[in-house]
Design an enzyme around this catalytic site. Structure first.
Site: not given
Length: 598
Positions: A386-387, A390, A393
């Site tokens: 998940h991190e 980020h 991105h």
């Protein structure tokens, strides 16, 4: 628990890549402070010439970038050990400088909007480089019809601090003043209920402990219902006031306009979820059967239907699992992922005083960073995916956009991270170590849908209805708000659920309601991520390249337009419908897996 100074260097992030050392930070802080004080030289001068306007915008960009760097570095150093007074002080100074900068630069937008339209267009076509800010002008000018006279704008700006009372009262009450009871554990030990412990108590396999925690928490909120209703109503009145003052049709339109999101997105989300509530009703029926209870209560919603598989992972194993799961994103993405793994982008383990939880952050001009508190659970593996979603991105955005357009909007912020999770879990479901692990993984994914897509949409519907009633002058008493919230719970969870009286008070503890019209973005982001991951896994033509364009886009386009690059149109109900169809397929798979268990 090791002290920060004893943590292995290889397991810590290398913040020197952002700012070389604390001495360099101090020098940059002095330079930025001087420039902030000098920025007002442009006040009342923007209409002088195109060069004056352009130089002002360039300086605003430079200072915003520099202050972001100072703020992020100091905060991340402080997060390494929250008891370190040195970095507490540095962060406090950076925070004060950011407030001062907001104040000193506040004249910029009102002055641009006050300029004669013909003059501004002439300046924008001057050929001096100012066309770089065309997207900025587009965003500013979109607010022209919602901008008042200079005097009125100044008065509104001065009122903001005075109208934050409702939010501040709730924050202090909920974080500092409220006290919950202590319940008895399985072996007679004392179990204090706190905001931090409540989630784990609700996942406890002992149903009596879950019930006691549930009843203990809400009996306290019930005692303060009138106070919290008054605070919530005041926050709604504040939102309605500013919407009217700014000439918006509603508070929802006002807040969605800030992210350039059409109201149809909100309506499509609620309507599409409403049309598919039979899937959530089916889920509660399955949960009731699997748990083997005569009545499914609200305190039975969070305990895993399948006990956690007793398996732990080293950090090296977690990295390999994540890499394998993200293979559909291509070799370039995997190389960047490996770069982050190899070059100390990640602060891995817990240490004494380290901030809890996990996040991805960074400053323009340096690679992103990830804070973890890795303990080797399957959830920790998903958190890593998940991190890093980020972080990559941000990497793509920062390396393909100037600072002006690198920061993506909150509406799309959870898409890349959730897309990574969706890809990872689909990979794991293809290769489970056994039926128990497969059932556990399916349970994990089903809970993501229930907690994000269904629950956040229910929150969004409650919030919108409350704001409508507030705008129409209806009295938002505790009793009325509780009735409204209970009705939604009954409709969403369906006939298999026993809706306990205590859940009537759940709205009282949701801090996001004090940031109006925020929660719906969790549900839209989740839906978009599921749709994108499905397209990539199916190998749809252009899906991966469209996704990479989205990642590179920053805020150079409106959020809705960025998602269209991925073939996802959030102005239509289709992405939400597709996510819900997938939820139905997961229910089928879970039931089949459960029936085949040993």
């Amino acid at each position: 628990m090791v002290k920060r100074k004893d943590a292995a260097e290889k397991d810590t992030w290398r913040l020197e890549d952002m700012v070389a050392d604390d001495g360099t930070w101090e020098r940059l802080f002095r330079e930025a402070s001087e420039k902030v004080s000098g920025f007002e030289k442009y006040k009342e001068r923007l209409k002088e010439s195109p060069d004056t306007l352009y130089c002002c915008l360039l300086m605003e960009d430079e200072l915003s970038k520099n202050i972001e760097l100072l703020y992020v570095y100091a905060r991340m150093r402080s997060d390494e050990d929250t008891a370190d007074q040195k970095y507490q002080d540095m962060f406090s100074r950076a925070q004060s400088l950011s407030f001062l900068w907001a104040e000193r630069s506040s004249f910029l937008i009102p002055e641009i909007l006050a300029m004669d339209s013909a003059v501004l267009e002439e300046y924008r076509s001057s050929g001096n480089g100012i066309s770089h800010f065309d997207r900025v002008f587009e965003q500013i000018l979109a607010k022209r019809s919602h901008t008042l006279s200079k005097e009125m704008e100044e008065l509104l700006a001065q009122s903001y601090e005075a109208t934050q009372g409702a939010s501040q009262i709730f924050t202090m009450f909920n974080n500092a003043d409220i006290k919950f009871p202590v319940i008895t554990g399985e072996h007679g030990e004392a179990l204090p209920i706190t905001h931090g412990s409540y989630s784990s108590l609700m996942e406890n396999q002992d149903r009596r402990i879950r019930r006691d925690a549930f009843e203990g928490l809400y009996q306290v909120y019930k005692q303060y219902s009138n106070t919290l209703a008054a605070a919530f109503a005041a926050n709604i009145k504040q939102a309605v006031f500013y919407a009217k003052a700014k000439k918006y049709a509603s508070s929802r339109q006002y807040y969605l306009a800030e992210n350039e999101v059409p109201e149809a997105v909100y309506d499509n989300l609620v309507q599409t979820v409403r049309e598919n509530l039979h899937l959530l009703h089916r889920y509660t029926g399955i949960r009731k059967r699997v748990l083997g209870v005569d009545e499914l209560h609200m305190y039975d919603l969070y305990v895993p239907m399948v006990a956690a598989v007793d398996r732990h992972y080293t950090f090296d194993e977690a990295k390999e699992i994540v890499k394998k799961g993200l293979e559909p994103l291509g070799s370039e993405y995997l190389q960047l992922l490996q770069e982050g793994f190899d070059n100390r982008w990640i602060d891995v383990y817990e240490n004494e005083g380290k901030r809890s939880g996990a996040y991805s952050w960074g400053a323009y001009g340096s690679h992103p960073y990830v804070l973890l508190n890795f303990h080797g659970t399957l959830n920790d593996v998903f958190t890593l995916a998940h991190e890093m979603g980020h972080s990559l991105h941000s990497w793509y955005s920062d390396h393909n956009q100037p600072f002006t357009y690198a920061g993506y909007k909150i509406f799309v912020a959870e898409v890349a991270s959730t897309c990574n999770e969706a890809l990872l879990i689909r990979h794991l479901l293809k290769n489970p170590s056994g039926s128990e692990e497969k059932a556990y993984l399916l349970n994990h994914f089903l809970e993501s849908f229930r907690g994000t897509l269904f629950r956040q949409t229910m929150f969004a519907e409650f919030e919108y209805m409350a704001h409508i009633k507030g705008a129409e002058g209806e009295s938002l008493t505790a009793q009325r708000l509780c009735q409204l919230y209970r009705q939604l719970n009954e409709e969403y969870f369906g006939p298999e659920m026993t809706v306990d009286n205590q859940i009537d008070y759940e709205w009282e503890r949701i801090p996001h309601f004090y940031t109006p019209f925020y929660v719906y973005q969790y549900a839209t982001g989740f839906s978009a991520a599921v749709a994108i991951s499905s397209k990539i896994i199916r190998g749809e033509e252009g899906a991966l390249e469209g996704y990479k364009k989205f990642l590179r886009g920053g805020c150079s386009m409106k959020p809705i337009e960025l998602l269209r690059l991925c073939g996802v149109d959030m102005s239509s109900p289709e992405p939400v419908r597709e996510a819900l169809t997938f939820f139905g397929a997961l229910l089928d798979e879970f039931e089949k897996c459960w029936q085949q268990r040993p």
